[in-house]
Motif scaffolding. Structure first.
Motif, PDB file in Angstrom:
ATOM      1  N   GLY A  88     -26.269 -25.415 -41.377  1.00 25.01           N
ATOM      2  CA  GLY A  88     -25.915 -24.005 -41.333  1.00 25.01           C
ATOM      3  C   GLY A  88     -26.362 -23.252 -42.575  1.00 25.01           C
ATOM      4  O   GLY A  88     -26.328 -23.787 -43.697  1.00 25.01           O
ATOM      5  N   PHE A  89     -26.765 -21.991 -42.368  1.00 19.72           N
ATOM      6  CA  PHE A  89     -27.202 -21.126 -43.465  1.00 19.72           C
ATOM      7  C   PHE A  89     -26.571 -19.749 -43.259  1.00 19.72           C
ATOM      8  O   PHE A  89     -26.901 -19.054 -42.301  1.00 19.72           O
ATOM      9  N   ASP A  90     -25.672 -19.362 -44.145  1.00 24.20           N
ATOM     10  CA  ASP A  90     -25.088 -18.034 -44.048  1.00 24.20           C
ATOM     11  C   ASP A  90     -26.085 -16.984 -44.530  1.00 24.20           C
ATOM     12  O   ASP A  90     -26.938 -17.251 -45.378  1.00 24.20           O
ATOM     13  N   ALA A  91     -25.945 -15.782 -43.974  1.00 20.59           N
ATOM     14  CA  ALA A  91     -26.922 -14.717 -44.230  1.00 20.59           C
ATOM     15  C   ALA A  91     -26.431 -13.804 -45.348  1.00 20.59           C
ATOM     16  O   ALA A  91     -26.204 -12.606 -45.150  1.00 20.59           O
ATOM     17  N   THR A  92     -26.290 -14.350 -46.549  1.00 22.62           N
ATOM     18  CA  THR A  92     -25.769 -13.579 -47.669  1.00 22.62           C
ATOM     19  C   THR A  92     -26.851 -12.823 -48.430  1.00 22.62           C
ATOM     20  O   THR A  92     -26.551 -12.008 -49.300  1.00 22.62           O
ATOM     21  N   ALA A  93     -28.125 -13.096 -48.159  1.00 27.77           N
ATOM     22  CA  ALA A  93     -29.240 -12.396 -48.807  1.00 27.77           C
ATOM     23  C   ALA A  93     -30.390 -12.339 -47.813  1.00 27.77           C
ATOM     24  O   ALA A  93     -30.378 -13.024 -46.784  1.00 27.77           O
ATOM     25  N   SER A  94     -31.409 -11.536 -48.122  1.00 28.14           N
ATOM     26  CA  SER A  94     -32.522 -11.359 -47.189  1.00 28.14           C
ATOM     27  C   SER A  94     -33.563 -12.465 -47.298  1.00 28.14           C
ATOM     28  O   SER A  94     -34.558 -12.454 -46.579  1.00 28.14           O
ATOM     29  N   SER A  95     -33.349 -13.408 -48.200  1.00 27.05           N
ATOM     30  CA  SER A  95     -34.212 -14.590 -48.308  1.00 27.05           C
ATOM     31  C   SER A  95     -33.371 -15.752 -48.780  1.00 27.05           C
ATOM     32  O   SER A  95     -32.403 -15.569 -49.519  1.00 27.05           O
ATOM     33  N   THR A 126     -20.745 -15.361 -42.002  1.00 28.40           N
ATOM     34  CA  THR A 126     -21.056 -14.502 -43.140  1.00 28.40           C
ATOM     35  C   THR A 126     -20.068 -13.347 -43.239  1.00 28.40           C
ATOM     36  O   THR A 126     -19.817 -12.818 -44.325  1.00 28.40           O
ATOM     37  N   LYS A 127     -19.489 -12.949 -42.106  1.00 29.84           N
ATOM     38  CA  LYS A 127     -18.487 -11.874 -42.113  1.00 29.84           C
ATOM     39  C   LYS A 127     -17.203 -12.312 -42.799  1.00 29.84           C
ATOM     40  O   LYS A 127     -16.389 -11.473 -43.206  1.00 29.84           O
ATOM     41  N   VAL A 128     -17.019 -13.634 -42.923  1.00 31.51           N
ATOM     42  CA  VAL A 128     -15.819 -14.182 -43.562  1.00 31.51           C
ATOM     43  C   VAL A 128     -16.092 -14.508 -45.022  1.00 31.51           C
ATOM     44  O   VAL A 128     -15.355 -14.118 -45.920  1.00 31.51           O
ATOM     45  N   GLY A 129     -17.174 -15.248 -45.269  1.00 31.77           N
ATOM     46  CA  GLY A 129     -17.536 -15.610 -46.642  1.00 31.77           C
ATOM     47  C   GLY A 129     -17.016 -16.979 -47.023  1.00 31.77           C
ATOM     48  O   GLY A 129     -15.807 -17.217 -47.021  1.00 31.77           O
ATOM     49  N   THR A 132     -16.363 -21.828 -50.955  1.00 33.57           N
ATOM     50  CA  THR A 132     -16.740 -23.030 -51.693  1.00 33.57           C
ATOM     51  C   THR A 132     -17.478 -22.673 -52.977  1.00 33.57           C
ATOM     52  O   THR A 132     -18.489 -21.974 -52.961  1.00 33.57           O
ATOM     53  N   GLY A 133     -16.960 -23.180 -54.095  1.00 31.37           N
ATOM     54  CA  GLY A 133     -17.616 -22.999 -55.380  1.00 31.37           C
ATOM     55  C   GLY A 133     -17.519 -21.599 -55.941  1.00 31.37           C
ATOM     56  O   GLY A 133     -18.179 -21.280 -56.934  1.00 31.37           O
ATOM     57  N   LYS A 134     -16.688 -20.753 -55.349  1.00 38.44           N
ATOM     58  CA  LYS A 134     -16.574 -19.372 -55.803  1.00 38.44           C
ATOM     59  C   LYS A 134     -15.190 -19.116 -56.392  1.00 38.44           C
ATOM     60  O   LYS A 134     -14.183 -19.557 -55.850  1.00 38.44           O
ATOM     61  N   ASP A 135     -15.154 -18.378 -57.516  1.00 34.25           N
ATOM     62  CA  ASP A 135     -13.888 -18.011 -58.137  1.00 34.25           C
ATOM     63  C   ASP A 135     -13.331 -16.712 -57.567  1.00 34.25           C
ATOM     64  O   ASP A 135     -12.190 -16.360 -57.823  1.00 34.25           O
ATOM     65  N   ALA A 136     -14.148 -15.984 -56.840  1.00 36.60           N
ATOM     66  CA  ALA A 136     -13.719 -14.710 -56.266  1.00 36.60           C
ATOM     67  C   ALA A 136     -14.317 -14.560 -54.881  1.00 36.60           C
ATOM     68  O   ALA A 136     -15.260 -15.270 -54.510  1.00 36.60           O
ATOM     69  N   SER A 137     -13.755 -13.652 -54.107  1.00 35.48           N
ATOM     70  CA  SER A 137     -14.246 -13.423 -52.749  1.00 35.48           C
ATOM     71  C   SER A 137     -15.681 -12.904 -52.788  1.00 35.48           C
ATOM     72  O   SER A 137     -16.069 -12.166 -53.693  1.00 35.48           O
ATOM     73  N   ARG A 138     -16.466 -13.309 -51.792  1.00 36.27           N
ATOM     74  CA  ARG A 138     -17.823 -12.798 -51.683  1.00 36.27           C
ATOM     75  C   ARG A 138     -17.801 -11.334 -51.252  1.00 36.27           C
ATOM     76  O   ARG A 138     -16.850 -10.872 -50.621  1.00 36.27           O
ATOM     77  N   LYS A 139     -18.872 -10.627 -51.583  1.00 33.54           N
ATOM     78  CA  LYS A 139     -19.000  -9.238 -51.173  1.00 33.54           C
ATOM     79  C   LYS A 139     -19.068  -9.166 -49.652  1.00 33.54           C
ATOM     80  O   LYS A 139     -19.781  -9.925 -49.009  1.00 33.54           O
ATOM     81  N   MET A 140     -18.292  -8.233 -49.090  1.00 32.75           N
ATOM     82  CA  MET A 140     -18.302  -8.050 -47.649  1.00 32.75           C
ATOM     83  C   MET A 140     -19.558  -7.294 -47.239  1.00 32.75           C
ATOM     84  O   MET A 140     -19.888  -6.254 -47.813  1.00 32.75           O
ATOM     85  N   LEU A 141     -20.262  -7.822 -46.251  1.00 35.72           N
ATOM     86  CA  LEU A 141     -21.495  -7.210 -45.764  1.00 35.72           C
ATOM     87  C   LEU A 141     -21.260  -6.567 -44.404  1.00 35.72           C
ATOM     88  O   LEU A 141     -20.465  -7.062 -43.592  1.00 35.72           O
ATOM     89  N   SER A 142     -21.964  -5.482 -44.136  1.00 36.92           N
ATOM     90  CA  SER A 142     -21.865  -4.828 -42.830  1.00 36.92           C
ATOM     91  C   SER A 142     -22.666  -5.620 -41.798  1.00 36.92           C
ATOM     92  O   SER A 142     -23.507  -6.459 -42.148  1.00 36.92           O
ATOM     93  N   ASP A 143     -22.435  -5.322 -40.528  1.00 39.79           N
ATOM     94  CA  ASP A 143     -23.181  -5.988 -39.460  1.00 39.79           C
ATOM     95  C   ASP A 143     -24.683  -5.727 -39.605  1.00 39.79           C
ATOM     96  O   ASP A 143     -25.505  -6.618 -39.369  1.00 39.79           O
ATOM     97  N   ASP A 144     -25.039  -4.507 -39.989  1.00 43.03           N
ATOM     98  CA  ASP A 144     -26.460  -4.174 -40.154  1.00 43.03           C
ATOM     99  C   ASP A 144     -27.078  -4.972 -41.299  1.00 43.03           C
ATOM    100  O   ASP A 144     -28.221  -5.439 -41.195  1.00 43.03           O
ATOM    101  N   GLU A 145     -26.348  -5.120 -42.400  1.00 42.14           N
ATOM    102  CA  GLU A 145     -26.848  -5.895 -43.537  1.00 42.14           C
ATOM    103  C   GLU A 145     -27.027  -7.364 -43.161  1.00 42.14           C
ATOM    104  O   GLU A 145     -28.030  -7.993 -43.507  1.00 42.14           O
ATOM    105  N   ILE A 146     -26.064  -7.912 -42.433  1.00 48.12           N
ATOM    106  CA  ILE A 146     -26.157  -9.309 -42.000  1.00 48.12           C
ATOM    107  C   ILE A 146     -27.351  -9.490 -41.062  1.00 48.12           C
ATOM    108  O   ILE A 146     -28.112 -10.458 -41.175  1.00 48.12           O
ATOM    109  N   GLY A 147     -27.530  -8.546 -40.136  1.00 44.40           N
ATOM    110  CA  GLY A 147     -28.656  -8.629 -39.214  1.00 44.40           C
ATOM    111  C   GLY A 147     -29.991  -8.589 -39.938  1.00 44.40           C
ATOM    112  O   GLY A 147     -30.923  -9.342 -39.607  1.00 44.40           O
TER     113      GLY A 147
END
Length: 463
Positions: A88-95, A126-129, A132-147
């Protein structure tokens, strides 16, 4: 146990509260269920296992294998026929960046060994985040950003694995296809009893966050349940019986193994690879200039090549095994080299890694650029990262600090200013002494080269 969750307990030191939680999880009345769960989650001893299947042999010999559930049975199944496995690969960035390359190489070896890979894109998770390995919540991304991110990260996979309808051709799926339609109450009724809070609190991703007294939201706490459910869905849809991932995902992956067993009486497996760090303890995939992206529009092939060329002496042999397909017998011969001879080995690593991602056609110009830049030989610098100034920008003038930021050589103007004041910045190989220097049209009759230290170089040109 009740006392540990009371208002008074909330004021205790974190280490005391953690002890209460662990005592609850180990309570004698819970021992039967806990021991059953522990047996499923206990990794096999992989250190001395003699694999017979091609895939597990490769994982062992090249350094990919960290842990695995019931490796003996998995080895038998991989000898008997095609095994379908997913990553699995979450869509947290465009690459994706080079930290994900290890996992992509595993999928490549899986397919080359006669098995079927599934690339799972986390449009839903990715909508959840992932906490693992994070001290804080990940930035919430919109559906368009995830797409948009999903469209970007798809690009890397075609370079390494073959997609199609054949028995061992790879399949690409998006977990938003099923997670977006989940009904909360029905999901809790069907699967909530198959997870215990006791066990989930003992997962490293949860324990570390709580021990540091950093908030862990209910949203993030559900991530491990959704990841487990992904495995169940993939088993039901594709008869997928193996989840692959990094060692930091072990708890989440075992959750999936257990859910498949409880829900469908399915025998499935989890296998992890080690988290790759460099010999100086840095996380793989990052450099002083930022992430080493796999997409060429975010990092040029020359910069990618240079990243591998700058590998530490102590890492180069290990990276040849993990990130190239050179035969082990050849790599073992290179391991005998020392001193300056290792520079040639690093060039082999850089060439092979770049060829796999960007194609052999880019290597000639990369070599010419490297020769012109580092060996003082004639050649083109066209492969260097480049920024273009519009005629209007050039007429108005652009500050040297802004140019370094545009090239990505520094993260802030203050960082850039310190580097210039320390003598680490050069314009056309001459030290820059004025932090207020402005580049104008008259300076750009020819491209100018900006350097930061010995390893970062870029061009400024007039559009």
């Amino acid at each position: 146990v009740l006392f540990a969750t009371s208002a008074k307990a909330a004021r205790w030191p974190a280490k005391w509260r953690g002890q209460q939680v662990r005592q609850f999880a180990q309570h004698p009345k819970m021992s039967a269920a806990a021991s059953e769960e522990a047996a499923i989650g206990e990794p096999s001893d992989v250190s001395s296992f003699q694999a017979q299947s091609s895939f597990i042999k490769t994982m062992t010999e090249r350094g990919f294998l960290h842990s695995c559930t019931n490796i003996e049975e998995l080895d038998k199944q991989m000898q008997a026929g095609v095994v379908t496995a997913y990553l699995g690969f979450d869509a947290t960035a465009s690459s994706l960046h080079v930290g994900s390359l290890l996992q992509i190489m595993i999928l490549r070896h899986l397919q080359q060994s006669g098995h079927k890979p599934i690339v799972l894109l986390g449009g839903g998770t990715t909508k959840v985040g992932d906490p693992t390995g994070k001290d804080a919540s990940r930035k919430m991304l919109s559906d368009d950003e995830i797409g948009a991110n999903i469209q970007g990260i798809k690009q890397a996979f075609d370079k390494f694995i073959t997609f199609g309808d054949g028995t061992t051709d790879a399949t690409l799926v998006n977990n938003d296809d099923w997670l977006s339609g989940v009904k909360y109450l029905a999901f809790l009724r069907d699967y909530g009893t198959m997870f215990t809070i006791n066990r989930m609190l003992n997962f490293e991703s949860v324990k570390l966050r709580l021990e540091r007294e950093n908030p862990l939201t209910l949203l993030e706490f559900n991530y491990m349940i959704l990841q487990a459910y992904d495995f169940l869905e993939l088993f039901r849809r594709f008869k997928c019986t193996l989840q692959l991932g990094g060692s930091d995902q072990w708890g989440n992956m075992v959750n999936g193994v257990e859910l498949c067993r409880r829900a469908d009486q399915a025998q499935v497996f989890a296998m992890t690879a080690p988290l790759i760090t460099t010999s100086d303890g840095k996380k793989m995939g990052k450099s002083e200039g930022g992430a080493i992206w796999l997409n060429a529009d975010m990092l040029s092939p020359f910069e990618y090549w240079q990243f591998w060329r700058n590998t530490n002496d102590l890492d180069v042999i290990r990276f040849l095994k993990l990130f190239t397909e050179l035969p082990l017998v050849d790599i073992n011969e290179m391991a005998k080299l020392e001193g300056a001879a290792l520079n040639d080995v690093k060039k082999v690593l850089a060439d092979e890694a770049t060829r796999m991602l960007h194609g052999a056609q880019v290597l000639e110009s990369i070599h010419q650029t490297a020769a012109a830049l580092f060996a003082g030989k004639g050649g083109s610098l066209d492969d260097l990262p480049k920024i273009e100034l519009s005629p209007q920008e050039a007429a108005e003038g652009v500050g040297i600090l802004d140019l370094y930021l545009k090239l990505g050589f520094a993260k802030s103007k203050s960082e850039c200013r310190k580097l210039i004041e320390g003598g680490g910045a050069k314009l056309n190989d001459e030290k820059i002494s004025d932090v207020n220097l402005v580049i104008r049209s008259t300076d750009l009759s020819d491209p100018i080269k900006l350097s930061m230290g010995k390893k970062k170089h870029g061009l400024v040109v007039l559009a």
